[in-house]
Design a protein around this motif. Structure first.
Motif, PDB file in Angstrom:
ATOM      1  N   VAL A   1      -1.377  -7.522  -8.272  1.00 12.20           N
ATOM      2  CA  VAL A   1      -1.172  -6.196  -9.410  1.00 12.20           C
ATOM      3  C   VAL A   1       0.470  -5.718  -9.229  1.00 12.20           C
ATOM      4  O   VAL A   1       0.971  -5.518 -10.339  1.00 12.20           O
ATOM      5  N   CYS A   2       0.888  -5.956  -7.895  1.00 13.71           N
ATOM      6  CA  CYS A   2       2.259  -5.493  -7.781  1.00 13.71           C
ATOM      7  C   CYS A   2       3.124  -6.420  -8.416  1.00 13.71           C
ATOM      8  O   CYS A   2       4.117  -6.095  -9.198  1.00 13.71           O
ATOM      9  N   LEU A   3       2.990  -7.536  -8.637  1.00 13.43           N
ATOM     10  CA  LEU A   3       3.475  -8.612  -9.426  1.00 13.43           C
ATOM     11  C   LEU A   3       3.579  -8.381 -10.864  1.00 13.43           C
ATOM     12  O   LEU A   3       4.469  -8.244 -11.671  1.00 13.43           O
ATOM     13  N   ALA A   4       2.483  -7.904 -11.270  1.00 10.87           N
ATOM     14  CA  ALA A   4       2.250  -7.810 -12.629  1.00 10.87           C
ATOM     15  C   ALA A   4       3.064  -6.504 -12.978  1.00 10.87           C
ATOM     16  O   ALA A   4       3.391  -6.585 -14.195  1.00 10.87           O
ATOM     17  N   LYS A   5       2.955  -5.631 -12.103  1.00 12.74           N
ATOM     18  CA  LYS A   5       3.696  -4.352 -12.486  1.00 12.74           C
ATOM     19  C   LYS A   5       5.139  -4.761 -12.731  1.00 12.74           C
ATOM     20  O   LYS A   5       5.733  -4.029 -13.561  1.00 12.74           O
ATOM     21  N   ALA A   6       5.719  -5.481 -11.821  1.00 14.59           N
ATOM     22  CA  ALA A   6       7.009  -5.929 -11.970  1.00 14.59           C
ATOM     23  C   ALA A   6       7.577  -6.851 -13.242  1.00 14.59           C
ATOM     24  O   ALA A   6       8.261  -6.474 -13.875  1.00 14.59           O
ATOM     25  N   PHE A   7       6.550  -7.759 -13.616  1.00  6.36           N
ATOM     26  CA  PHE A   7       6.618  -8.412 -14.660  1.00  6.36           C
ATOM     27  C   PHE A   7       6.645  -7.680 -16.020  1.00  6.36           C
ATOM     28  O   PHE A   7       7.282  -7.842 -16.792  1.00  6.36           O
TER      29      PHE A   7
ATOM     30  N   ARG B   1       0.885  -1.182   0.005  1.00  9.24           N
ATOM     31  CA  ARG B   1      -0.009   0.105   0.067  1.00  9.24           C
ATOM     32  C   ARG B   1       0.974   1.448   0.033  1.00  9.24           C
ATOM     33  O   ARG B   1       0.588   2.378  -0.609  1.00  9.24           O
ATOM     34  N   GLY B   2       1.904   1.219   0.775  1.00  8.20           N
ATOM     35  CA  GLY B   2       2.842   2.358   0.910  1.00  8.20           C
ATOM     36  C   GLY B   2       3.717   2.593  -0.374  1.00  8.20           C
ATOM     37  O   GLY B   2       4.241   3.611  -0.853  1.00  8.20           O
ATOM     38  N   VAL B   3       4.133   1.409  -0.907  1.00  6.22           N
ATOM     39  CA  VAL B   3       5.414   1.696  -1.946  1.00  6.22           C
ATOM     40  C   VAL B   3       4.857   0.957  -3.249  1.00  6.22           C
ATOM     41  O   VAL B   3       5.067   1.463  -4.320  1.00  6.22           O
ATOM     42  N   GLY B   4       4.084   0.023  -3.197  1.00  6.46           N
ATOM     43  CA  GLY B   4       3.739  -0.803  -4.223  1.00  6.46           C
ATOM     44  C   GLY B   4       2.697  -0.369  -5.282  1.00  6.46           C
ATOM     45  O   GLY B   4       2.660  -0.507  -6.491  1.00  6.46           O
ATOM     46  N   LEU B   5       1.693   0.497  -4.867  1.00  6.72           N
ATOM     47  CA  LEU B   5       0.565   0.547  -5.562  1.00  6.72           C
ATOM     48  C   LEU B   5       0.219   2.288  -5.568  1.00  6.72           C
ATOM     49  O   LEU B   5       0.624   2.980  -4.731  1.00  6.72           O
ATOM     50  N   LEU B   6      -0.459   2.444  -6.689  1.00  6.20           N
ATOM     51  CA  LEU B   6      -1.134   3.799  -6.729  1.00  6.20           C
ATOM     52  C   LEU B   6      -2.296   3.686  -6.462  1.00  6.20           C
ATOM     53  O   LEU B   6      -3.242   3.225  -7.444  1.00  6.20           O
ATOM     54  N   LEU B   7      -2.675   3.719  -5.243  1.00  5.16           N
ATOM     55  CA  LEU B   7      -4.195   3.297  -4.652  1.00  5.16           C
ATOM     56  C   LEU B   7      -5.394   3.880  -5.456  1.00  5.16           C
ATOM     57  O   LEU B   7      -6.302   3.102  -5.523  1.00  5.16           O
ATOM     58  N   ASP B   8      -5.244   5.108  -5.845  1.00  7.59           N
ATOM     59  CA  ASP B   8      -6.435   5.890  -6.235  1.00  7.59           C
ATOM     60  C   ASP B   8      -6.762   5.609  -7.897  1.00  7.59           C
ATOM     61  O   ASP B   8      -7.435   6.295  -8.668  1.00  7.59           O
ATOM     62  N   GLU B   9      -5.499   4.845  -8.364  1.00 10.30           N
ATOM     63  CA  GLU B   9      -5.541   4.811  -9.753  1.00 10.30           C
ATOM     64  C   GLU B   9      -5.963   3.387 -10.339  1.00 10.30           C
ATOM     65  O   GLU B   9      -6.055   2.431  -9.637  1.00 10.30           O
ATOM     66  N   SER B  10      -6.397   3.334 -11.678  1.00 11.58           N
ATOM     67  CA  SER B  10      -6.855   1.800 -12.213  1.00 11.58           C
ATOM     68  C   SER B  10      -5.736   0.975 -12.379  1.00 11.58           C
ATOM     69  O   SER B  10      -4.535   1.060 -12.066  1.00 11.58           O
TER      70      SER B  10
END
Length: 544
Positions: A444-450, A369-378
């Motif tokens: 989603v965090c994994l997908a972003k890295a992949f 939540r703090g580092v991995g995601l843009l919480l308010d974005e799609s």
């Protein structure tokens, strides 16, 4: 429970739908005084929604309420807010911490409920000039911590605490809510994934604390994906699937395979891995950490030297606070670090994440939540953002590259493929990341890295707070990614069995240094010795 004794909590015929989508169907269960109920189910099974109904959360009221009855001590109740639930003696500790980092444990435990004392000025000018009664605050905090019997320093700043102590602070805060004229003392505690971020040692302390609370008459609903803990500590196990209760059974005699099968409706094979016979002598070192130190609160990284070979999956394990989480955070430039990081034979300047991304490394943080995601974005924006920024992927070029424009079709196609591959449960790729369950956020965090297609991927606590079905899927996705793309993976985890399931070697960190490295197929007892700071017999014969 005596025959005539009324259950502390009953939930009868509870149902709930969100915009025509049925998420809970005819839920019925009861909880007795001092009973520990283990609530398990895959992400999306309905556990969180059921607890939100129990707590009278806004989200429930704003979406049409719920069907059925909540009965506490034989009396039907309807909570319009969590404050009503608290007044009836119900407390909850969430998976994501809600503590103020620059305050002490005591200040957090008594936040907004601080006892005040009169001064000469308040006598003259009114109650607004009362001051905090520090002595009484300390007494209440000590009493709450004492009930847990854990070594929590009431004067320590939350920002300096190891993660396990933060969890104990959250629980002590609930226990400190003592009976008054308008509020009943805590009778029921809901613990949502309290051990997800704890080492085995800390988790063990927490389970002991739960037993003590149960013996003192406090009932507990324990939500966890660590099934062995559920079996060890709970009196009763309740399994949810697709918004229904599938099983409610006494925990005695139940084994993990039973619960896993009830949860997912199929047999879940544990992810056992055959040794690959990795050829270390003839495989080049891709990443070399030399005398790395990291200044990260709650972690000790003093002097880590470690070589990672091209194409391997290297696991990093160890007790909480010993340094395992600090290594990727320091190596990727998120916290001040020193020493050397050499990647593909070139030294990379520390303390700047961009250098590491440009070199071809990526990091999936434990703090999604703090580092991995843009919480308010799609989901689309979350998955494509880093690759677009660093590598200019998903861009259309015009006028020989002078003009660049986002390729929306390519972003949608890529996001759809990851949603399918990782089985991300969402309403669409346009859904905001903050609306997903914890496990799906992690995917989603994994997908972003992949999507970045890194040469080396650091993954920290990849299955934290994920159910057993999704856990197996994430581990398989990492292994598949490694095997199909040749991507080198360094995986940090508190769960040794996960590391043993997919890694080639596992390094154990103790007191900020690499204490030993063993093949993942080594008996778990040998790793256990390393974790408690004892050299294993395998290592005495020479490490890998």
């Amino acid at each position: 429970m005596h025959e005539n004794e009324v259950p502390l909590l009953e939930m009868k015929h509870i149902s709930k739908d969100f915009f025509g989508n049925k998420v809970l169907t005819d839920i019925n269960f009861s909880l007795n005084k001092g009973e520990i109920l283990g609530l398990v189910g895959e992400n999306g099974a309905g556990k969180s929604t059921l607890m939100k109904i129990l707590f009278g959360m806004d989200e429930i009221h704003q979406t049409g309420g719920y069907g059925g009855d909540i009965i506490i001590n034989g009396e039907k109740v309807q909570f319009s807010s969590p404050i009503d639930a608290l007044a009836k003696g119900i407390g909850m500790v969430h998976q994501e911490f809600s503590l103020l980092p620059d305050f002490t444990a005591t200040e957090n435990i008594l936040l907004n409920r601080e006892p005040l004392k009169y001064t000469v000025f308040s006598e003259l000018f009114g109650e607004r000039l009362n001051i905090l009664d520090r002595e009484k605050m300390d007494q209440i905090a000590e009493r709450a911590i004492g009930r847990l019997k854990v070594p929590l320093d009431k004067d320590m700043m939350v920002s300096q605490m190891p993660v396990g102590h933060k969890q104990f602070t959250e629980i002590a805060r609930e226990l400190s809510k003592e009976a008054t004229d308008v509020v009943e003392g805590i009778k029921l505690l809901v613990l949502d994934e309290p051990t997800a971020v704890l080492s085995e040692q800390e988790a063990d302390s927490l389970l002991k604390a739960m037993r003590l609370l149960s013996e003192s008459g406090i009932s507990i609903i324990f939500i966890s994906h660590r099934l062995q803990e559920i079996i060890d500590v709970c009196n009763t196990i309740m399994v949810m699937r697709d918004g229904q209760i599938i099983k409610t059974v006494p925990s005695q005699g139940v084994v993990i395979a039973d619960i896993a099968r009830w949860m997912v409706g199929r047999d879940v094979g544990s992810s056992k891995r055959e040794a690959r016979g990795f050829d270390y002598e003839n495989t080049p070192v891709l990443l070399s950490l030399q005398n790395l130190w990291v200044d990260m609160p709650g972690e000790v990284v003093r002097d880590v030297s470690l070589d990672v070979h091209k194409g391997e999956i290297l696991g990093i394990g160890g007790m909480a606070g010993q340094g395992k989480l600090g290594i990727p955070n320091g190596a990727m430039g998120l916290f001040p670090a020193g020493g050397k990081v050499i990647f593909e034979g070139k030294e990379i300047a520390l303390n700047n994440p961009r250098h590491f991304l440009d070199a071809g490394m990526a990091f999936v943080s434990e703090d999604r939540r703090g580092v991995g995601l843009l919480l308010d974005e799609s989901l689309e924006w979350n998955i494509s953002f880093t690759a677009m920024q660093i590598q200019e992927k998903y861009l259309k070029r015009y006028l020989g590259g002078l003009l660049k424009w986002r390729d929306q079709a390519a972003i949608e196609e890529e996001t759809e493929s990851y949603v399918k591959q990782l089985e991300i449960r969402c309403t669409s790729t346009k859904q905001k990341a903050k609306e997903l369950s914890g496990g799906n956020q992690q995917k989603v965090c994994l997908a972003k890295a992949f999507a970045v297609g890194p040469k080396l991927l650091f993954v920290s606590e990849p299955t934290r707070g994920i159910d057993i079905g999704a856990k197996s899927l994430v581990l398989k996705a990492l292994r598949k990614y490694n095997e199909e793309n040749g991507t080198t993976i360094v995986m940090i985890s508190s769960e040794l069995e996960e590391l043993r399931a997919i890694c080639d070697r596992v390094a154990i960190i103790s007191d900020g240094k690499v204490f030993g490295i063993l093949p993942a197929t080594t008996d778990s007892a040998e790793f256990g010795l390393l974790m408690i700071g004892q050299k294993s017999q395998v290592l005495e014969g020479g490490s890998v």
